[in-house]
Motif scaffolding. Structure first.
Motif, short mmCIF file in Angstrom:
data_model
loop_
_atom_site.label_atom_id
_atom_site.label_comp_id
_atom_site.label_asym_id
_atom_site.label_seq_id
_atom_site.Cartn_x
_atom_site.Cartn_y
_atom_site.Cartn_z
N ARG A 17 89.35 -40.54 -5.77
CA ARG A 17 89.02 -41.42 -6.71
C ARG A 17 88.40 -42.66 -6.43
NH1 ARG A 17 93.94 -39.74 -9.06
NH2 ARG A 17 93.66 -38.33 -10.58
N ARG A 18 88.75 -43.10 -5.03
CA ARG A 18 87.99 -44.42 -4.36
C ARG A 18 86.87 -44.23 -3.66
NH1 ARG A 18 93.90 -45.39 -3.39
NH2 ARG A 18 93.51 -44.57 -1.13
N ALA A 19 86.91 -43.21 -3.18
CA ALA A 19 85.75 -42.64 -1.99
C ALA A 19 84.21 -42.78 -2.96
CB ALA A 19 85.88 -41.47 -1.64
N GLU A 20 83.39 -43.54 -2.14
CA GLU A 20 81.95 -43.59 -2.94
C GLU A 20 81.14 -42.59 -2.49
OE1 GLU A 20 81.47 -48.39 -2.83
OE2 GLU A 20 82.64 -47.76 -1.31
N ARG A 21 81.37 -41.81 -1.50
CA ARG A 21 80.53 -40.63 -0.79
C ARG A 21 81.59 -39.79 -0.60
NH1 ARG A 21 78.19 -43.01 2.98
NH2 ARG A 21 76.28 -43.63 2.13
N ILE A 22 81.31 -38.35 -0.81
CA ILE A 22 81.90 -37.22 -0.29
C ILE A 22 81.39 -36.41 0.44
CG2 ILE A 22 83.47 -35.11 -1.00
CD1 ILE A 22 84.99 -37.73 -1.56
N VAL A 23 81.54 -36.27 1.86
CA VAL A 23 80.93 -35.06 2.48
C VAL A 23 81.88 -33.96 2.57
CG1 VAL A 23 80.05 -34.64 4.81
CG2 VAL A 23 79.99 -36.86 3.74
N MET A 24 81.28 -32.59 2.57
CA MET A 24 81.91 -31.61 2.57
C MET A 24 81.36 -30.28 3.59
SD MET A 24 81.08 -30.26 -1.22
CE MET A 24 80.62 -32.03 -1.59
N GLY A 25 82.12 -29.50 4.02
CA GLY A 25 81.34 -28.61 5.03
C GLY A 25 81.09 -27.14 4.25
N ASP A 26 81.91 -26.89 3.29
CA ASP A 26 81.94 -25.61 2.72
C ASP A 26 81.94 -25.47 1.14
OD1 ASP A 26 81.95 -22.86 2.03
OD2 ASP A 26 83.99 -22.38 3.01
N PRO A 27 80.86 -25.61 0.63
CA PRO A 27 80.85 -25.75 -0.90
C PRO A 27 81.44 -24.38 -1.73
CG PRO A 27 78.77 -25.55 -0.11
CD PRO A 27 79.43 -25.67 0.93
N PHE A 28 81.60 -23.38 -0.91
CA PHE A 28 82.13 -22.26 -1.34
C PHE A 28 83.78 -22.11 -1.37
CE2 PHE A 28 78.01 -20.70 0.33
CZ PHE A 28 77.49 -20.28 -0.76
N SER A 29 84.35 -23.08 -0.55
CA SER A 29 85.71 -22.96 -0.48
C SER A 29 86.41 -23.70 -1.98
CB SER A 29 86.08 -24.28 0.74
OG SER A 29 87.49 -24.66 0.55
N ARG A 30 87.47 -22.86 -2.04
CA ARG A 30 88.24 -23.05 -3.27
C ARG A 30 88.85 -24.32 -3.06
NH1 ARG A 30 90.24 -16.76 -4.77
NH2 ARG A 30 88.40 -16.07 -5.69
N TYR A 31 89.31 -24.67 -2.09
CA TYR A 31 89.96 -26.05 -1.82
C TYR A 31 89.12 -27.14 -2.12
CZ TYR A 31 94.54 -27.16 0.07
OH TYR A 31 95.86 -27.46 0.09
N THR A 33 75.00 -22.21 4.47
CA THR A 33 74.01 -23.25 3.96
C THR A 33 73.03 -22.62 3.19
OG1 THR A 33 75.15 -24.60 5.79
CG2 THR A 33 73.30 -25.27 4.24
N MET A 34 72.41 -21.68 3.78
CA MET A 34 71.17 -21.29 3.23
C MET A 34 71.28 -20.73 2.16
SD MET A 34 70.02 -19.35 6.88
CE MET A 34 68.62 -18.47 6.39
N GLU A 35 72.32 -19.89 2.03
CA GLU A 35 72.86 -19.01 0.53
C GLU A 35 73.02 -20.28 -0.41
OE1 GLU A 35 73.17 -15.24 -1.54
OE2 GLU A 35 71.94 -16.23 0.03
N PHE A 36 74.02 -21.12 -0.13
CA PHE A 36 74.20 -22.06 -1.17
C PHE A 36 73.25 -22.92 -1.79
CE2 PHE A 36 74.69 -26.72 -1.32
CZ PHE A 36 75.42 -26.95 -2.59
N VAL A 37 72.10 -23.28 -0.87
CA VAL A 37 70.90 -24.06 -1.36
C VAL A 37 70.14 -23.07 -2.32
CG1 VAL A 37 68.90 -25.12 -0.76
CG2 VAL A 37 70.62 -25.55 0.51
N ALA A 38 70.14 -21.81 -2.01
CA ALA A 38 69.28 -20.93 -2.84
C ALA A 38 70.06 -20.52 -4.06
CB ALA A 38 69.30 -19.55 -2.06
N GLN A 39 71.26 -20.52 -3.91
CA GLN A 39 72.13 -20.39 -5.46
C GLN A 39 71.87 -21.53 -5.95
OE1 GLN A 39 75.94 -18.79 -4.38
NE2 GLN A 39 75.15 -17.23 -3.11
N LEU A 40 72.09 -22.70 -5.50
CA LEU A 40 71.92 -23.94 -6.48
C LEU A 40 70.57 -24.16 -7.04
CD1 LEU A 40 73.92 -26.30 -6.79
CD2 LEU A 40 72.65 -27.59 -5.21
N ALA A 41 69.63 -23.77 -6.18
CA ALA A 41 68.11 -23.76 -6.54
C ALA A 41 68.25 -22.89 -8.02
CB ALA A 41 67.31 -23.51 -5.70
N ARG A 42 68.58 -21.29 -7.65
CA ARG A 42 68.55 -20.28 -9.05
C ARG A 42 69.66 -20.60 -9.81
NH1 ARG A 42 67.60 -17.17 -4.30
NH2 ARG A 42 69.91 -16.47 -4.12
N GLY A 43 70.52 -21.78 -9.80
CA GLY A 43 71.54 -21.76 -11.02
C GLY A 43 72.61 -20.77 -11.06
N GLU A 44 72.71 -20.05 -9.92
CA GLU A 44 73.79 -19.05 -9.78
C GLU A 44 75.17 -19.51 -9.55
OE1 GLU A 44 70.28 -15.90 -7.97
OE2 GLU A 44 72.06 -16.40 -6.82
#
Length: 381
Positions: free
Chosen positions: A119-133, A155-166
């Protein structure tokens, strides 16, 4: 995205979540590229000593980055993560090690203990947006800046899925029917995708060495050229022979084990490879069989391959199947004269249960790699 964003008078505090050695390496590369500094005192303790509400550790004054390691159970991955955590501390960054999978109640303790920091952090960095954690943690944060660093070719698949709204689904699982756990977790996954979509209240950056062909509206893409790795290590001593890089495509159910062993044996023979750098997820049984049937020396690296190669010694030719390293090694080894060669995955090697998208995705990984020599067959150079 400005590394100095935050309240007037002090830098933003960044909280980074990593689950693999490569993710941690790429957080260090991101911090280097954005000019984030460690604390003046070299932060050797695993946890900060000052305690906040309910005894929760908080970063020291002036700290710009705290790395949170959501530790897996795999011994090889844990070993590499501990070595990478030491490197992060040497750079002056805070490292918080969480036994996030150490039993049934571990996730609840981990998430509860991190809630205040999130809640305090002003920026979050993550390595795996597919991770359920990570997706669960995203439901807690109020951060206006979100950053995704490379977790390999995913990462290639994440960006493509985000662009397509999947919905966010790993490429080697796409095409299969969702399981019960997938359905139960769907609301959290949908929430994470919405939070990773830029808006007037939220900025999203992708820091990547991968080729990004579909850029979602509003997402900032920053190139990772491995400047920290090249500044910190090397140049390496280069040997006359060839080295071969392993892959976990057998373990993920994409490639047949027998076909893979035959391909490795033929590739090593054709190009005179003597060492096989194992992927951290490769099984001991498979590696033993490779050693016996190919005669290759099996090397289990204690750090990500980009650092191992940069430290040396490394072969004049590095052979690989389609994987992250065909994109990252040419950057880490720029100017050394080492040649990276990639061997395509033959469609006949795929298992019956491989995702329908597997062949196309793997061909794309190879086809978009820069500064590599493409081997269309397992044959002499």
């Amino acid at each position: 995205m400005s590394p100095r964003a935050g309240h007037p008078g002090h830098p933003a505090h960044t909280l980074a979540f990593v689950e693999s050695p490569v993710q941690l390496l790429n957080v260090l590369e991101w911090a280097h590229a954005h000019g984030l500094r460690g604390t003046a005192e070299q932060a050797r303790p695993v946890l900060p000593t000052q305690a906040g509400p309910a005894g929760e550790p908080v970063p020291p004054a002036g700290a710009q980055l705290t790395l949170v390691v959501l530790s897996p159970t795999d011994p090889m991955t844990r070993g590499q993560l501990r070595r990478m955590a030491d490197l992060a501390r040497d750079e002056g960054y805070r490292v918080r090690w969480e036994e996030a999978r150490g039993g049934t109640t571990a996730p609840f303790h981990t998430i509860g203990g991190l809630a205040g920091s999130l809640r305090r952090a002003e920026r979050i960095v993550m390595g795996d947006p597919f991770s359920r954690y990570v997706q669960l943690l995203l439901t807690i944060t109020r951060a206006r800046d979100l950053v995704v660093v490379d977790d390999g070719t995913a990462t290639m698949e994440f960006v493509a899925q985000l662009a397509r709204g999947e919905r966010l689904v790993r490429w080697h699982r796409k095409g299969g029917r969702p399981g019960v756990r997938d359905l139960l977790f769907a609301p959290v996954s949908s929430s994470a995708r919405r939070r990773l979509t830029p808006s007037p209240r939220r900025r999203v950056e992708v820091f990547s060495s991968m080729p990004v062909t579909e850029t979602p509206d509003g997402v900032t893409v920053t190139a990772n050229d491995f400047a920290w790795t090249r500044a910190r290590f090397g140049p390496p001593r280069i040997t006359k022979g060839a080295d071969l890089v392993g892959t976990s495509l057998v373990e993920t159910g994409v490639v047949d084990g027998d076909r893979y062993l035959t391909a490795v044996r033929d590739l090593a023979k054709a190009h005179g490879a003597t060492r096989y750098f194992a992927h951290r997820r490769e099984s001991a049984e498979k590696l033993h069989r490779l050693a016996v049937e190919t005669g290759l020396e099996i090397v289990r690296p204690d750090l990500p391959l980009e650092l191992i190669a940069r430290r040396g010694p490394i072969g004049r030719t590095v052979l690989s199947f389609p994987s992250t390293v065909v994109h990252t090694l040419p950057l880490a080894l720029a100017g050394t004269g080492v040649r990276v060669a990639v061997c395509d995955i033959d469609p006949s090697w795929l298992t019956d249960t491989a995702s329908p998208r597997a062949q196309g995705f793997l061909s794309g990984v190879t086809g978009t790699a820069r500064d590599v020599h493409r081997l269309t067959a397992v044959s002499p150079a």
